[in-house]
Design an enzyme around this catalytic site. Structure first.
Site, PDB file in Angstrom:
ATOM      1  CG  HIS A  27      -3.070   3.628   1.893  1.00 27.16           C
ATOM      2  ND1 HIS A  27      -3.599   3.219   0.682  1.00 27.16           N
ATOM      3  CD2 HIS A  27      -3.166   2.564   2.728  1.00 27.16           C
ATOM      4  CE1 HIS A  27      -3.982   1.958   0.786  1.00 27.16           C
ATOM      5  NE2 HIS A  27      -3.743   1.541   2.022  1.00 27.16           N
ATOM      6  CG  ASN A  60      -6.587  -0.594   1.050  1.00 26.86           C
ATOM      7  OD1 ASN A  60      -5.872  -0.157   0.156  1.00 26.86           O
ATOM      8  ND2 ASN A  60      -6.107  -1.066   2.190  1.00 26.86           N
ATOM      9  CB  CYS A  94      -0.950   0.002   1.191  1.00 22.68           C
ATOM     10  SG  CYS A  94      -2.126  -1.350   1.134  1.00 22.68           S
TER      11      CYS A  94
HETATM   12  N1  ACO Z   1     -18.845  -8.453   8.373  1.00 20.77           N
HETATM   13  C1  ACO Z   1     -19.397  -8.789   9.549  1.00 20.77           C
HETATM   14  N2  ACO Z   1     -18.668  -9.181  10.601  1.00 20.77           N
HETATM   15  C2  ACO Z   1     -17.335  -9.194  10.455  1.00 20.77           C
HETATM   16  C3  ACO Z   1     -16.700  -8.836   9.249  1.00 20.77           C
HETATM   17  C4  ACO Z   1     -17.509  -8.462   8.185  1.00 20.77           C
HETATM   18  N3  ACO Z   1     -17.005  -8.102   6.988  1.00 20.77           N
HETATM   19  N4  ACO Z   1     -15.361  -8.955   9.415  1.00 20.77           N
HETATM   20  C5  ACO Z   1     -15.148  -9.358  10.675  1.00 20.77           C
HETATM   21  N5  ACO Z   1     -16.348  -9.516  11.302  1.00 20.77           N
HETATM   22  C6  ACO Z   1     -16.590  -9.949  12.677  1.00 20.77           C
HETATM   23  C7  ACO Z   1     -15.456 -10.772  13.232  1.00 20.77           C
HETATM   24  O1  ACO Z   1     -15.560 -12.131  12.802  1.00 20.77           O
HETATM   25  C8  ACO Z   1     -15.667 -10.599  14.703  1.00 20.77           C
HETATM   26  O2  ACO Z   1     -16.702 -11.456  15.095  1.00 20.77           O
HETATM   27  P1  ACO Z   1     -16.640 -12.212  16.520  1.00 20.77           P
HETATM   28  O3  ACO Z   1     -16.600 -11.124  17.537  1.00 20.77           O
HETATM   29  O4  ACO Z   1     -17.895 -12.998  16.502  1.00 20.77           O
HETATM   30  O5  ACO Z   1     -15.380 -13.023  16.473  1.00 20.77           O
HETATM   31  C9  ACO Z   1     -16.165  -9.158  14.823  1.00 20.77           C
HETATM   32  O6  ACO Z   1     -16.652  -8.798  13.528  1.00 20.77           O
HETATM   33  C10 ACO Z   1     -15.084  -8.179  15.243  1.00 20.77           C
HETATM   34  O7  ACO Z   1     -13.932  -8.436  14.476  1.00 20.77           O
HETATM   35  P2  ACO Z   1     -12.628  -7.548  14.572  1.00 20.77           P
HETATM   36  O8  ACO Z   1     -11.608  -8.052  13.603  1.00 20.77           O
HETATM   37  O9  ACO Z   1     -12.219  -7.428  16.000  1.00 20.77           O
HETATM   38  O10 ACO Z   1     -13.221  -6.151  14.080  1.00 20.77           O
HETATM   39  P3  ACO Z   1     -12.551  -4.742  14.047  1.00 20.77           P
HETATM   40  O11 ACO Z   1     -13.371  -3.772  14.765  1.00 20.77           O
HETATM   41  O12 ACO Z   1     -11.093  -4.805  14.381  1.00 20.77           O
HETATM   42  O13 ACO Z   1     -12.664  -4.372  12.506  1.00 20.77           O
HETATM   43  C11 ACO Z   1     -11.282  -4.313  10.544  1.00 20.77           C
HETATM   44  C12 ACO Z   1     -12.019  -5.176  11.531  1.00 20.77           C
HETATM   45  C13 ACO Z   1     -12.265  -3.434   9.818  1.00 20.77           C
HETATM   46  C14 ACO Z   1     -10.536  -5.196   9.554  1.00 20.77           C
HETATM   47  C15 ACO Z   1     -10.265  -3.416  11.309  1.00 20.77           C
HETATM   48  O14 ACO Z   1      -9.494  -4.197  12.196  1.00 20.77           O
HETATM   49  C16 ACO Z   1      -9.378  -2.660  10.407  1.00 20.77           C
HETATM   50  O15 ACO Z   1      -9.798  -1.793   9.694  1.00 20.77           O
HETATM   51  N6  ACO Z   1      -8.052  -2.939  10.402  1.00 20.77           N
HETATM   52  C17 ACO Z   1      -7.144  -2.324   9.524  1.00 20.77           C
HETATM   53  C18 ACO Z   1      -6.929  -3.242   8.398  1.00 20.77           C
HETATM   54  C19 ACO Z   1      -6.649  -2.554   7.085  1.00 20.77           C
HETATM   55  O16 ACO Z   1      -7.119  -1.487   6.793  1.00 20.77           O
HETATM   56  N7  ACO Z   1      -5.870  -3.236   6.274  1.00 20.77           N
HETATM   57  C20 ACO Z   1      -5.613  -2.798   4.969  1.00 20.77           C
HETATM   58  C21 ACO Z   1      -4.239  -3.011   4.581  1.00 20.77           C
HETATM   59  S1  ACO Z   1      -3.140  -2.157   5.614  1.00 20.77           S
HETATM   60  C22 ACO Z   1      -3.339  -0.620   5.255  1.00 20.77           C
HETATM   61  O17 ACO Z   1      -3.687  -0.303   4.163  1.00 20.77           O
HETATM   62  C23 ACO Z   1      -3.057   0.378   6.330  1.00 20.77           C
END
Ligand code: ACO
Length: 323
Positions: free
Chosen positions: A250, A280, A113
């Protein structure tokens, strides 16, 4: 002092739009979950047979047209991508062929990224050293091809697209009032590999693999690293946050954007946001956002634009640029 000044910009998004509701038809998710946790409403997805080189070429043509030059004037093409057409040759050489940049040297750069800022830094250094006068800097991705479409924790986050700028050498005073790239700051830390990677590759298992990610930890580290690398850009040029006209981050996740802006003390109204419509797009996200804000004339000549990115590796980077 030689500066790399933006002469043109362009972008391309595939026609097909996939909404959150579309995703909810085949993976256990919902529009409200995706919007709330990421700010994403939709993403563009490349058509069958449409490749990273096609996306990049469309963006490149637009950037060349805006710059008022043709391919033969380009000395250097640097394409940031983690989703090349083929293992080799470089996708940049395809773009070179398509735009008729037969004099140029062309290569891909892989910094996930952070790819666009890394590519910008490389091109800027070529220009400053006099090894190129005109450079095409591109970020292009077809992340849809490396997603596990049954994994709701990753497949909802990404989209396809391309963008880029034409940089040209111009004489500057050597002050922070000059137009052009003022600084770039690049970092990487290979110890963080397991938090974000594709589980395939030509040497590993001869397949492209799909995205694997520890989202929560990526989120936590992103906010800290992004605000730190923006501070570096400001300190390196003697600027303060109030000098920034536009922050072009980004576009990973609206919550990362908001948390970073808050940590830095910069107003949300100074941040260019496209993640809601593009999701993204990895190395393409910054040039897509630049394209939007420059085309609608939010970004004007003389504005101080600060870009920042973080991605797999980890890699993270910033650039300060006077438009
Ligand atoms: N739809 C519904 N539920 C979901 C989804 C979805 N798409 N994805 C995960 N869940 C569920 C999980 O299974 C979990 O369920 P559980 O509690 O029953 O186990 C619950 O939601 C919470 O999951 P978390 O992973 O803790 O959710 P979080 O609030 O951390 O959000 C997310 C997840 C959006 C991925 C967040 O962590 C995030 O944005 N991280 C950054 C990742 C990113 O942007 N990466 C891109 C590349 S790196 C970069 O570009 C910077």
């Amino acid at each position: 002092m030689i500066r790399s000044v933006v002469q043109g910009w362009g972008a391309y998004l595939p026609e097909k739009i996939v909404t959150n509701d579309d995703l909810a038809k085949f993976v256990d998710t919902s529009d409200s979950w995706i919007r709330e946790r990421t700010g994403i409403c939709q993403r563009h997805v490349a058509a069958d047979g449409e490749m990273t080189s096609d996306l990049a070429t469309n963006a490149a043509r637009q950037a060349l047209e805006r710059a008022g030059i043709d391919g033969l004037e380009v000395d250097l093409i640097v394409l940031g991508t983690a989703t090349p057409d083929e293992t080799f040759p470089a996708t940049a050489t395809r773009v070179q062929e398509y735009i008729g940049a037969h004099r140029a040297c062309a290569f891909d750069l892989q910094a996930a990224c952070s790819g666009f800022i890394y590519a910008l830094a490389v091109a800027d250094n070529f220009i400053r050293l006099g090894q190129a006068r005109t450079a095409l800097v591109l970020g292009a991705e077809t992340f849809s091809r490396i997603l596990d479409w049954s994994d709701r924790t990753t497949c909802v986050l990404f989209g396809d697209g391309a963008g880029g700028v034409v940089l040209r050498a111009e004489e500057g005073e050597g002050s922070s009032a000059d137009r052009g790239v003022l600084s770039t700051h690049l970092h990487s830390d290979g110890r963080q590999h397991d938090l974000l990677y594709a589980d395939g590759g030509p040497s590993l298992n001869q397949v492209a693999g799909v995205v694997r990610m520890e989202g929560r930890e990526v989120f936590r580290q992103a906010v800290a690293k992004l605000s730190q690398v923006v501070d570096e850009a400001l300190e390196g040029n003697g600027f303060s946050v109030s000098d920034i006209d536009w922050l072009v981050p980004h576009q990973a996740n609206k919550r990362i954007l908001d948390s970073t802006a808050k940590k830095m003390g910069i107003g949300i109204d100074k941040m260019v946001v496209t993640v809601d419509r593009h999701a993204n797009t990895s190395a393409a996200s910054i040039p897509l956002a630049l394209n939007e804000a420059a085309s609608d004339q939010r970004i004007k000549e003389g504005d101080l634009v600060v870009m920042e990115a973080m991605g797999a590796g980890f890699t993270w980077a910033s650039a300060a640029l006077r438009w």
